[in-house]
Design an enzyme around this catalytic site. Structure first.
Site, short mmCIF file in Angstrom:
data_model
loop_
_atom_site.label_atom_id
_atom_site.label_comp_id
_atom_site.label_asym_id
_atom_site.label_seq_id
_atom_site.Cartn_x
_atom_site.Cartn_y
_atom_site.Cartn_z
N PHE A 160 31.69 70.48 49.73
CA PHE A 160 31.50 71.31 48.54
C PHE A 160 32.47 72.48 48.48
O PHE A 160 32.21 73.47 47.80
CB PHE A 160 30.05 71.79 48.43
CG PHE A 160 29.03 70.70 48.66
CD1 PHE A 160 28.96 69.62 47.79
CD2 PHE A 160 28.19 70.72 49.76
CE1 PHE A 160 28.06 68.59 48.02
CE2 PHE A 160 27.29 69.69 49.99
CZ PHE A 160 27.21 68.64 49.11
N LYS B 13 40.41 61.13 35.94
CA LYS B 13 40.26 62.58 35.74
C LYS B 13 39.45 63.29 36.83
O LYS B 13 39.61 64.48 37.03
CB LYS B 13 39.59 62.85 34.40
CG LYS B 13 40.52 62.70 33.19
CD LYS B 13 39.80 63.15 31.94
CE LYS B 13 40.74 63.21 30.75
NZ LYS B 13 39.99 63.59 29.53
N GLY C 297 33.71 65.00 40.43
CA GLY C 297 32.88 65.62 41.46
C GLY C 297 32.22 66.93 41.06
O GLY C 297 31.18 67.28 41.60
N GLU C 298 32.83 67.66 40.16
CA GLU C 298 32.33 69.01 39.90
C GLU C 298 31.79 69.21 38.49
O GLU C 298 31.00 70.12 38.24
CB GLU C 298 33.46 70.02 40.19
CG GLU C 298 33.79 70.04 41.67
CD GLU C 298 35.10 70.74 41.99
OE1 GLU C 298 35.07 71.94 42.23
OE2 GLU C 298 36.15 70.06 42.02
#
Lengths: 165, 753, 352
Positions: free
Chosen positions: B250, B713, B716-717
């Site tokens: 993270f 693109k 994950g966030e």
């Protein structure tokens, strides 16, 4: 001072000479028996990554002194599958992507096996969620975990029905 | 607009069949059986345990450590202190570039934040090392700690995030506000948050002469390798790092953390392998966090509900000794159309560990404030919050005026709203109840995250037995890199995925860049794609130039690679296996290389972002204030989806982080001592399973010809953004109470009644 | 964790003798003790492991409806004992709302009674705490006080008792059976705990070496089974300590309350029973007016100990809700989310 302790771990009886009464069950497994599947996420009973079954019940092994569990029968994640044959809970975790980083996964799976054995959830997803709430997952794989537990439970019941029939 | 043409497909293309498939995790078996070996699971022969002793004060100096008491504990081997430690080749306080963060490696007796390492106890057993650290019982000369957003003089930072300017604007915001028929001004506060990956930072390290063998979780193998090498004055290639699995990162494991370097020092000092694992409470200081913010938004709108101005100002904290500034206001650059936009930042230096990138840095903090403010403005305009967002839809990137490389946000809004049933929402708050009398609220938030790509490399091999190898030093911290990148590799090599040996996760492989910025699949994936194309091209040259091959002479029209064979593009009846081509050429294998890098022309021509819309339903007990998110639906468009099964999980994870941001997580800091008072997973709340009764992600189709050759693109966030705001807005809609202080806890609902 | 001597006695009397030596602590499951030792919050020199003592892990049912729960009965086993849950549903609900399934599988009844406060300043050994070090001061005062006590606190200590289980136990007149060097004695759970006053380090009436053998619930308490609930408000849906909780139990005849029982959790350093509020309901008709009056009486003496005035209002509301739920009747099946406001069991619970 050395303490002799006998434990059955994944079906194998072991007699251990513990040189220190402070050793927790988790640290015994991880640091002295090379059973590193059980994970240490918090070491304080707050995350569930260390969950193992002791005498068939899921507990936090980080808060259990090994010496106090003399005579106990312990099942860890390493003892769940039969070779390449996964336990239904393990297979369901993969199928439903009930894991991401995988660090909490051994604890989640042991907790799920314990939960199913406790027999308190029926097929109620809400009861499964509550029953799995002692296992934190920072990646957020909860919906897959819940789906996996529900499916694994069904497959257990299916097996039992076949055995009865 | 500068000259730009989209990248062309290579002459020899692979007809993909792995990309887009919902494969289950290839590392799943290892992870569900406990066989996946994380760093701390290693145990080299002769290993000692090292445990850090950390400071309980936030500012001052250590005046005494009871080294004798610690040394007297049976099993304690040595104690590393500022007076007794191996020499380093480099000052831990040196900062040669912005991504080099200063570390606390016992360089002196100063304490600059609580939980700073002040000694390391090394022992034969974990129990002895742990107690030894406690027995050091430090005494301090305490100085007053600077704590919190008002803890020191504020200043304008030199830059924010990864080098963005601290202020940006377009148009005349003052005029836009002055001319508006409706104006709102609101201030929002977000707390310090800690990454709290389930796996604590760890290192198992052994010196072999002057080379290092290391097991440690890292999101950036090569950067970590070079940092460690520099600290100890050895060549990077002599630092061998294995990081096959990370128990979550993270952002906190992107760079080598000080405590891990302390492990290497302990191994140097004792001459034995060392295992050092942070205790959970030690993760609230030296390994980064998301800094607190106080954000003021001023919005203006005309009589039709069109924004006339967005002014977004963010104040944040950083440490007293290093620079990282949460770029909270920058999210306003890209979200909503407005003729005038201004963003600005100020910061204070306080006694805390240095903040760091944490999942959606800037976007998460900024978007919960912006999405709340947009809702407040929609309410002021008497408009449905979704209609208001559509009214102010950005057709081009608002701050730059650039066209988007692609933007399927309208489809996200539409598909999400349809699935959620948004159309029946009541405009006014506190209008909906369930059959049990719970207040029900619905909220929406827009999600966005930049589509980034870094530099990466990959190496591909085709073997005469028909199998392939793909190598890149990528990182799987749970996002599914082992699987998704292998899918790209299979397509790149024209093989079934099971014929490809995918090697990853060690520092001895080609640099795959850092696993951060939601850019890893693009960065490593494009390098893999390029390596595949390169090796296929070499193979094709062998075949098409050889008159014994059925493909002889096809060089002008090209060939297709599929299922381990090359086919003539204009006549697929003519084909040959890879193995036949290599055997005939007398080659055991053939190698190709690929790399990835952002395309400057594309970057200057287009704004590149993923987008999404999140819809939240919350229930709130009307009397007791307890909140539960009963439904969360996100619709996201993020270009090419390599593996929908795993991408869905990434969205879920992000959305649950959004929930955590809105309702749960925060460090509780004592204003007097500067200590985090909930440095544990019992009281630093993240959602538990029961907090997530229903979550859905819709994968909205989007093709982007500009971001990179595969149109990836990153996913994950983005889920964090949008979700947090949607939940905050839903709480308002349920209760009529607008809480501007996050997380929203029930006391804030109780008090307001 | 400090070094300690480990002793595993074979009998209760051996245990009592061993634990009477200063510096001793009893170890049962260790779910709280080992946590505290890892944090350096407590550093006992010897652990007397009572987890293997025979005869302390049974649940005995008496003909009058009462029962005796051995101190080593695990929380989960007690909650899932069908006879127990039928007679004391609020206690079962409280048990199942506490901690996590893993902790409930390990934690014992005796240990639950003796769990220490979750006050962050108690846990943080760098903070001053009169409980840890008598006379050291209390850094919780003027610190982070959101979760601290609003009843019965003193300048010396503003911590709260963390147990869920003990809240309905106190409401239902539970008795603690204790064995010490001078023999066996019974203490009502309500007077088992001490308020902090000037000696917050003394948390219970236990003397050195005394061991909890069992908890008894009287047969009269089972008379509340049809109208007994536990309600717990927390910061996440599960696996969190109570901000405030309440146990409410009623005996109702023709819509009129014969007897009421009410205790609050999370508000004081002990489970807070409020007899004046109970008495105010006797003879009254069930309903919001009666319950609001009881809530006002229950919280009449409440004072914020910092930035926590909301807990007083929250406690009033939870009292009203818990009593209302109790009046509707105990659900036939344990709610999916025990004791949670979101625990609606379809058709079984409606809100007043």
């Amino acid at each position: 001072m050395s303490f002799s302790t006998t434990l059955t771990v994944n079906g194998v009886s072991r007699t251990l000479a513990l040189d220190d009464p402070r050793v927790t069950l988790l640290d015994l497994l991880r640091e002295r028996l090379d059973l590193t599947g059980s994970k240490k996420g918090c070491d304080r009973g707050q995350c569930g990554a260390c969950t193992v079954l002791v005498d068939g019940r899921r507990i936090n092994s980080c808060l259990a002194l090994a010496i106090s569990h003399d005579g106990a029968d312990i099942l860890t994640i390493e003892g769940v599958a039969h070779g390449e044959q996964l336990h239904p809970v393990q297979a369901a975790f993969i199928a439903h992507d009930g894991l991401q980083c995988g660090f909490c996964t051994p604890g989640q799976i042991m907790s799920a096996i314990g939960l199913i054995q406790e027999g308190q959830t029926g097929h109620d997803p809400e009861r499964v969620r509550e029953g799995m709430s002692g296992n934190l997952c920072r990646c957020g794989a909860y919906s897959g975990i819940t789906a996996a537990v529900l499916e694994a439970q069904l497959s257990f019941e299916e097996t039992e029905r076949k055995q009865v029939a | 607009m500068s000259e730009f043409t989209p990248p062309k497909a290579p002459a020899h293309i692979r007809q993909g069949s792995s990309i887009g498939q919902p494969l289950t995790r290839r590392d799943g078996f290892l992870k569900v059986t406990g066989a996946a070996r994380y760093a701390a699971d290693n145990h080299p022969a002769g290993m000692l345990y090292a445990v850090i002793a950390h400071s309980s004060i936030a500012c001052g100096r250590v005046s005494f450590l009871d080294v004798d008491a610690a040394r007297g504990h049976p099993g304690v081997v040595d104690i590393m202190t500022p007076q007794h430690k191996p020499e380093l080749a480099m000052d831990p306080d040196a900062k040669l570039h912005p991504f080099m963060f200063r570390m606390d490696l016992l360089q002196n007796d100063r304490v600059r934040y609580a939980t700073q390492p002040i000694a390391v106890v090394i022992a034969e057993t974990l129990e002895a090392a742990t107690e030894g650290a406690l027995l050091l019982a430090p005494r301090y000369e305490i100085e007053t700690a600077a704590v919190g957003l008002d803890g020191a003089e504020s200043f304008v930072p030199p830059g924010v995030g990864a080098g963005n300017p601290a202020a940006a604007s377009k148009g005349d915001v003052q005029a836009g506000l002055a001319g508006a028929s409706l104006r709102i001004e609101a201030t929002y506060e977000t707390p310090s948050q800690y990454h709290n990956a389930m796996e604590p930072h760890a290192i198992v390290v052994a010196w072999h002469g002057d080379t290092l063998s290391i097991d440690m979780p890292t999101q950036g193998l090569v950067m970590t390798q070079s940092r460690i090498a520099a600290m100890f004055g050895i060549p990077p290639e002599d630092v061998h790092i294995r990081s096959p699995f990370l128990g979550g990162g993270f952002g906190s494991k992107g760079l080598a953390a000080g405590p891990q370097i302390l492990g290497v020092m302990a191994a140097r000092m004792t001459g034995r392998p060392i295992k050092l694992v942070l205790r959970r409470e030690q993760m609230y200081g030296p390994v980064g966090h998301r800094a607190a913010t106080r954000q003021t938004l001023r919005l203006g709108a005309d009589g039709e509900g069109s924004l006339t101005a967005i002014d977004h100002h963010a104040k944040t904290t950083s440490s007293t000794f290093d620079d990282f500034f949460e770029p909270a206001a920058d999210v306003s650059h890209t979200m909503y159309a407005s003729p005038a936009i201004a963003t600005s930042h100020e910061a204070v230096r306080v006694n805390t560990g240095t903040p760091l990138f944490m999942r959606a840095p800037g976007e998460a903090t900024g978007s919960i404030a912006l999405e709340s403010a947009i809702d407040e403005m929609a309410q002021a305009c008497g408009m449905d919050p979704l209609a208001f967002r559509l009214k102010n839809y950005a057709e081009v990137e608002p701050i730059s005026g650039k066209p988007f490389s692609s933007k399927a946000l309208r489809q996200c809004y539409a598909q999400g709203a349809e699935r959620f049933g948004w159309a029946t929402r009541k405009l006014e708050p506190r209008q909906m109840r369930d059959e049990d009398g719970m207040l029900v609220g619905w909220g929406v938030g827009t999600a966005t995250f930049p589509a980034l790509m870094f530099q990466g490399q990959a190496r591909a091999v085709l073997r005469a037995d028909g199998s392939g190898v793909m190598e890149t030093g990528a990182h799987d911290m749970g996002q599914g890199a082992w699987t998704a990148l292998a899918q790209i590799a299979a397509d790149g090599l024209g093989l079934e995925i099971d014929q490809v040996e995918f090697r990853s996760g060690t520092s001895d492989l080609p640099d795959a860049g850092i696993a951060g910025g939601s850019a890893h699949t693009a960065t490593a994936g494009i390098a893999i794609h390029g390596a595949g194309a390169d090796v296929i091209a070499k193979l094709a040259d062998l075949a098409t130039g050889d008159e014994r091959s059925p493909l002889f002479g096809a060089g002008n029209t090209g060939v297709l690679a599929r299922a381990g064979r090359l086919f003539r593009r204009d006549d697929e009846s003519r084909s040959e296996t890879y193995g036949d081509i290599l055997v005939r050429a007398g080659l055991a294998e053939i190698e190709g290389r690929g790399s990835s890098a952002p395309d400057p022309a594309a970057l200057s021509a287009y704004a590149m972002h993923a987008h999404g819309a999140v819809f939240a339903e919350v229930k709130v007990d009307p009397d007791l204030g307890q909140i539960r998110v009963t439904r969360l639906i996100g619709a996201f468009a993020a270009g090419t989806i390599i593996n929908p099964h795993l991408v869905r999980s990434q969205y879920y994870g992000g959305m649950i982080w959004g929930m955590s941001f809105a309702l749960h997580e925060h460090a509780i800091i004592d204003p007097r001592s500067g200590r985090v008072m909930n440095p544990n997973l019992g009281e630093y709340h993240i959602p538990v399973n029961a907090d997530v009764p229903s979550i859905e992600a819709i994968l909205v189709e989007e093709r982007d010809p500009y971001v990179n050759a595969l149109g990836i693109k990153g996913v994950g966030e983005i889920g964090v953004t949008g979700s947090a705001g949607a939940i905050a807005n839903a709480v308002w809609h349920a209760t009529g109470v607008r809480v501007r202080h996050f997380p929203i806890t029930l006391d804030r609902l109780i008090e307001r009644r | 964790m400090n070094r300690f001597d480990y002793i595993r006695p074979a009998t209760v009397s051996e245990a009592v003798a061993a634990a009477s030596v200063p510096g001793s602590a009893y170890l049962a499951a260790g779910t709280n003790l080992i946590d505290l030792m890892k944090g350096g919050v407590v550093r006992p020199e010897r652990l007397v492991d009572v987890s293997h003592l025979p005869g302390l892990d049974g649940i005995e049912h008496f003909p009058d409806g009462g029962l005796r729960i051995g101190a080593l009965v695990r929380n989960a086993d007690l909650a899932h004992d069908a006879d127990f849950a039928a007679r004391f549903p609020a206690v079962a609900e409280a048990l199942l709302s506490g901690a996590s399934p893993q902790l409930r599988n390990a934690a014992t009844v005796g240990g639950n009674l003796l769990q220490r406060t979750r006050c962050a300043y108690f846990y943080d050994v760098a903070s001053a705490c009169n409980k840890r070090t008598p006379g050291a001061g209390c850094d919780a005062r003027g610190g982070q006080t959101r979760l601290q006590a609003v009843l019965g606190w003193s300048e010396a200590c503003i911590a709260t008792h963390p147990s869920d289980f003990c809240v309905p136990l106190v409401a239902l007149d539970a008795i603690v059976e204790i064995e010490g060097r001078s023999g066996r004695r019974d203490v009502p759970l309500e007077s088992f705990y001490r308020l902090p006053g000037d000696t917050p380090e003394r948390e219970s009436v236990l003397e050195a070496g005394e061991l909890i053998l069992a908890v008894r619930l009287p047969g009269t308490a089972a008379a509340f089974a049809g109208h007994a609930r536990y309600l717990k408000v927390r910061d996440r849906t599960s696996y969190a300590f109570a901000i405030v909780s309440a146990a409410a139990a009623l005996q109702i005849e023709s819509g009129r309350i014969l007897q009421a029982r009410l205790a609050l959790g999370g508000v004081a350093l002990k489970p807070w029973r409020t007899r004046a509020a109970e008495d105010s309901m006797a003879g009254e008709i069930t309903g919001p007016d009666t319950f609001r009056r009881a809530a006002d009486i229950a919280l009449a003496d409440a004072q914020p100990s910092g930035d926590n005035a909301f807990k007083i209002e929250l406690a009033r509301r939870i009292v009203v809700r818990a009593l209302s739920q109790a009046a509707v009747g105990t659900p036939k099946r344990m709610p999916a989310l025990p004791a949670s406001p979101f625990a609606a069991v379809s058709g079984a619970i409606t809100y007043v």
